[in-house]
Design an enzyme around this catalytic site. Structure first.
Site, mmCIF file in Angstrom:
data_model
loop_
_atom_site.group_PDB
_atom_site.id
_atom_site.type_symbol
_atom_site.label_atom_id
_atom_site.label_comp_id
_atom_site.label_asym_id
_atom_site.label_seq_id
_atom_site.Cartn_x
_atom_site.Cartn_y
_atom_site.Cartn_z
ATOM 1 N N LEU A 22 -25.382 -31.936 57.944
ATOM 2 C CA LEU A 22 -24.708 -30.993 58.496
ATOM 3 C C LEU A 22 -23.375 -31.259 58.735
ATOM 4 O O LEU A 22 -22.739 -32.273 58.580
ATOM 5 C CB LEU A 22 -25.365 -31.105 59.993
ATOM 6 C CG LEU A 22 -26.750 -30.738 60.243
ATOM 7 C CD1 LEU A 22 -27.143 -30.917 61.805
ATOM 8 C CD2 LEU A 22 -27.120 -29.213 59.829
ATOM 9 N N ASP A 23 -22.689 -29.965 58.456
ATOM 10 C CA ASP A 23 -21.042 -30.052 58.420
ATOM 11 C C ASP A 23 -20.564 -30.598 59.833
ATOM 12 O O ASP A 23 -21.163 -30.373 60.802
ATOM 13 C CB ASP A 23 -20.489 -28.754 58.383
ATOM 14 C CG ASP A 23 -20.825 -28.127 56.793
ATOM 15 O OD1 ASP A 23 -21.271 -28.894 55.808
ATOM 16 O OD2 ASP A 23 -20.345 -27.133 56.573
ATOM 17 N N PRO A 24 -19.390 -31.064 59.771
ATOM 18 C CA PRO A 24 -18.967 -31.990 61.027
ATOM 19 C C PRO A 24 -19.028 -30.562 62.141
ATOM 20 O O PRO A 24 -19.331 -31.121 63.249
ATOM 21 C CB PRO A 24 -17.479 -32.400 60.854
ATOM 22 C CG PRO A 24 -17.701 -32.817 59.362
ATOM 23 C CD PRO A 24 -18.496 -31.765 58.683
ATOM 24 N N ALA A 80 -21.049 -28.435 62.553
ATOM 25 C CA ALA A 80 -22.243 -27.567 62.902
ATOM 26 C C ALA A 80 -22.867 -28.426 63.994
ATOM 27 O O ALA A 80 -22.662 -29.726 63.981
ATOM 28 C CB ALA A 80 -23.091 -27.839 61.576
ATOM 29 N N ALA A 107 -20.334 -29.712 53.450
ATOM 30 C CA ALA A 107 -20.631 -31.266 53.570
ATOM 31 C C ALA A 107 -21.104 -31.814 52.200
ATOM 32 O O ALA A 107 -21.268 -32.862 51.973
ATOM 33 C CB ALA A 107 -21.512 -31.608 54.613
#
Length: 168
Positions: A42-44, A46, A124
């Site tokens: 997960l992107d930071p 998110a 990511a």
């Protein structure tokens, strides 16, 4: 005192904004010791459920990754940012007032099925071990290959112009 781990299995972690998936794994490894891995990145920015495997369950991650996934996201009509998300600088504002729910539903039809998706630089996804978002923040843009993805459904959860929430 030696950490002996908590055994084998899965943890479902509600990841907060600002944490990377690697941060979550490192924290759990520091708390319990042993082998720890995650299913998906997960992107930071998110938030949401991050499946984390512990011990011998880490061997099952590849099977989780092969399964279907569901995402819930929001967007604001009319704003174009340099990061393609809400963390970026607004580059352009476009009129959104004439966009209604039927227009959005018609546009969604073209996004269903197998599509080619070009991963954004602010994601990511890793290139040579570096998350693309980290390279993008350094002003580095790398060539990315489109990926085949299958969108089985895209549902509008809430629409209060200019804000839209949907589930993919």
């Amino acid at each position: 005192m030696k950490k002996t781990g908590i055994g084998n299995g899965f943890l479902l972690v509600d990841k907060d904004k600002g944490w990377t998936s690697h941060d979550v794994v490192a924290k759990i490894r520091g708390l319990i010791g042993g082998k720890v891995g995650h299913a998906g990145t997960l992107d930071p920015m998110a938030t949401g459920v991050l499946p984390v495997a512990v011990g011998t369950a880490t061997r099952l991650i590849e099977y989780l990754m092969a399964g279907d996934k569901t995402y819930r996201a929001g967007l604001k009509l009319g704003s174009v940012t340099d990061t393609q998300d809400s963390t970026g600088q607004i580059l352009e504002k476009k009129p959104w007032q004439s966009v209604d729910r039927p227009a959005i539903e018609a546009a969604i039809e073209h996004l269903l099925g197998e599509i080619d998706q070009l991963p954004p630089m602010y994601s990511a996804l890793k290139k040579d071990g570096q998350p693309l978002y980290r390279l993008a923040r350094q002003g580095i843009e790398v060539e990315r290959e489109p990926r085949k993805v299958v969108v089985k459904s895209l549902l509008i959860d809430e629409f209060s112009a200019p804000d839209l929430t949907f589930t993919v």
